[in-house]
Design a protein around this motif. Structure first.
Motif, PDB file in Angstrom:
ATOM      1  N   ARG A 159       0.731  -1.650  -0.108  1.00  0.00           N
ATOM      2  CA  ARG A 159      -0.131   0.162   0.023  1.00  0.00           C
ATOM      3  C   ARG A 159       0.615   1.129   0.346  1.00  0.00           C
ATOM      4  NH1 ARG A 159      -5.279  -2.115   3.732  1.00  0.00           N
ATOM      5  NH2 ARG A 159      -5.231  -3.706   2.750  1.00  0.00           N
ATOM      6  N   PRO A 162       0.205   4.778   5.282  1.00  0.00           N
ATOM      7  CA  PRO A 162       0.636   4.378   3.322  1.00  0.00           C
ATOM      8  C   PRO A 162       2.331   4.841   3.206  1.00  0.00           C
ATOM      9  CG  PRO A 162      -0.925   4.992   2.483  1.00  0.00           C
ATOM     10  CD  PRO A 162      -1.303   5.139   4.217  1.00  0.00           C
ATOM     11  N   MET A 193       2.352   1.584  -7.017  1.00  0.00           N
ATOM     12  CA  MET A 193       1.891   1.316  -5.568  1.00  0.00           C
ATOM     13  C   MET A 193       2.082  -0.395  -5.054  1.00  0.00           C
ATOM     14  SD  MET A 193      -2.236   2.195  -4.784  1.00  0.00           S
ATOM     15  CE  MET A 193      -2.992   0.694  -4.549  1.00  0.00           C
ATOM     16  N   THR A 243       2.041  -3.999  -4.097  1.00  0.00           N
ATOM     17  CA  THR A 243       0.614  -4.535  -3.187  1.00  0.00           C
ATOM     18  C   THR A 243       1.184  -5.754  -2.457  1.00  0.00           C
ATOM     19  OG1 THR A 243       0.206  -5.120  -5.580  1.00  0.00           O
ATOM     20  CG2 THR A 243      -0.941  -3.894  -5.223  1.00  0.00           C
ATOM     21  N   ASN A 287      -5.101  -5.286  -1.885  1.00  0.00           N
ATOM     22  CA  ASN A 287      -4.521  -4.406  -1.323  1.00  0.00           C
ATOM     23  C   ASN A 287      -5.303  -2.598  -2.411  1.00  0.00           C
ATOM     24  OD1 ASN A 287      -2.949  -4.585   0.364  1.00  0.00           O
ATOM     25  ND2 ASN A 287      -1.402  -6.086  -0.066  1.00  0.00           N
ATOM     26  N   ASN A 296      -7.089   0.383  -1.055  1.00  0.00           N
ATOM     27  CA  ASN A 296      -6.141   1.708  -0.972  1.00  0.00           C
ATOM     28  C   ASN A 296      -6.892   2.124  -2.710  1.00  0.00           C
ATOM     29  OD1 ASN A 296      -4.044   3.196   0.198  1.00  0.00           O
ATOM     30  ND2 ASN A 296      -2.599   2.318  -1.165  1.00  0.00           N
ATOM     31  N   ASN A 349      -7.330   6.006  -1.771  1.00  0.00           N
ATOM     32  CA  ASN A 349      -5.973   6.971  -2.302  1.00  0.00           C
ATOM     33  C   ASN A 349      -4.965   7.480  -3.534  1.00  0.00           C
ATOM     34  OD1 ASN A 349      -5.882   7.760   0.722  1.00  0.00           O
ATOM     35  ND2 ASN A 349      -4.097   5.413   0.939  1.00  0.00           N
TER      36      ASN A 349
END
Ligand SMILES: CSC[C@H]1O[C@H](OP(=O)(O)O)[C@H](O)[C@@H]1O
Ligand SMILES: Nc1ncnc2[nH]cnc12
Length: 333
Positions: A117, A179, A243, A245, A265, A269, A272
């Motif tokens: 994340r 994160p 990102m 994961t 994940n 997220n 975000n």
């Protein structure tokens, strides 16, 4: 940030758009649209290298800027990483006037401190693809060589790494719930962050994963190449935002990566990722509108002088194909 709450039926949108579209977002696994923006057109673009992964959605921000969105694996994620038509994707974006691309990607972490994340803005790439993906717009009869020592655009990298922390939720402190944004400038003491690009679609073995760590790899995906190379050839500023994961398979204290972990994940997220995308659209559109950072200016015209073949010896059809990307660079015989 533009807030667009009505659901627009994409198929009902106009299929043409005339204005300039200087910024594009390429969405990877888990990012198939930009829900905060108002879509105003959906384009099916035919290029000399075929059709892109999906129709390109053009959206308008509150300030009236236009941004293109393209789903790398198709709107329904039906393209394997090796089958992504990257030449058509980049050529189509170039054709509609794109000067800068932000590409999102789900990646495995090769380092303990990059936890699932977290966001990573890489500065280097190691190529572990198998040579089965068409990786250049040039071909026999018309030879050119682009620079790639810095595979991402340094100006775009700075804009991205300065803008994301302003969101306030990727603060650089490490708890399980928060994160972290990993960037060369702000958190990595000036050291490169390297994305390894493998062929896939199977994930790496533990032995491979350990080799990539020993090479200094930070994260791994199946997507940054040839996308980044083709953007460079097309003179488009390109930066990937990764990102994390999963911990890939090197980390024996974790379960080896599965699609279930990756998707879990990503879903957790996605808010975000959407906020990061929306903020970057605003900040980069402003840069492109004002020309403050001179984004993409360093790249303009570079390919004109990167050609080894004398244009006089090039077949007319080939020159016409190249003119799709570089109109006016070389005289048509
Ligand atoms: C579904 S896990 C493997 C897949 O995820 C990444 O895709 P993308 O970069 O488009 O987010 C990775 O590169 C693989 O293609
Ligand atoms: N571990 C991994 N390897 C390659 N691509 C990925 N995408 C997400 N996780 C990955």
């Amino acid at each position: 940030m533009s807030v667009h709450r009505e659901k627009v039926e994409l198929s009902s949108l106009p299929h043409t758009f005339d204005g300039p579209v200087p910024l594009a977002i390429i969405g990877g696994t888990g990012l198939y649209d930009l829900p905060n923006l108002k879509p105003i057109a959906r384009l099916t673009v035919s290029t000399p290298w075929g059709f892109p992964s999906a129709p390109i959605t053009i959206s308008q921000t509150e300030k009236g800027d236009h941004v293109a969105f393209l789903a790398r694996h198709g709107s329904h994620h039906d393209l394997l990483p090796s089958d992504v038509p990257s030449r058509a994707n980049i050529a189509a974006l170039k054709k509609i006037g794109v000067k800068a691309i932000i590409a999102f990607s789900a990646v495995g972490s090769l380092q303990q401190e990059i936890k699932p994340r977290d966001f990573v803005v890489p500065t280097q790439i190691i190529d572990r693809t198998k040579g089965i993906r068409p990786a250049t717009f040039f071909e026999k009869g018309f030879v050119a060589h682009a620079m790639f020592g810095e595979p991402f655009d340094l100006k775009l990298n700075k804009i991205v790494t300065d803008a994301i922390p302003l969101l306030g939720f990727l603060e650089g402190f490490d708890t399980d719930a928060t994160p972290v944004l990993h960037s060369k400038e702000h958190t990595n003491k000036g050291e490169d962050l390297t994305v390894v690009c493998m062929e896939g679609p199977q994930f790496s073995t533990r032995a491979e994963s350990r080799i990539y760590r020993s090479w200094g790899g930070s994260v791994i995906n199946m997507s940054v190449l040839p996308e980044a190379k083709l953007a460079r050839e097309a003179e488009i500023a390109y930066q990937m935002i990764c990102m994390s994961t999963d911990y890939d398979s090197w980390n024996e204290s974790e379960e080896p990566v599965t699609v279930e972990t990756v998707v879990g994940n990503l879903k957790a997220n996605s808010a975000n990722a959407t906020r990061v995308a929306a903020t970057l659209v605003d900040v980069i559109s402003e840069e492109l509108r004002t020309g403050a950072a001179g984004l993409s200016k360093d790249l303009e015209g570079t390919m004109k002088y990167a050609v080894s073949t004398s244009p006089h010896g090039v077949k007319k059809e080939l020159l016409e194909k190249m003119h799709y990307l570089f109109p006016g660079y070389w005289p048509l015989n």
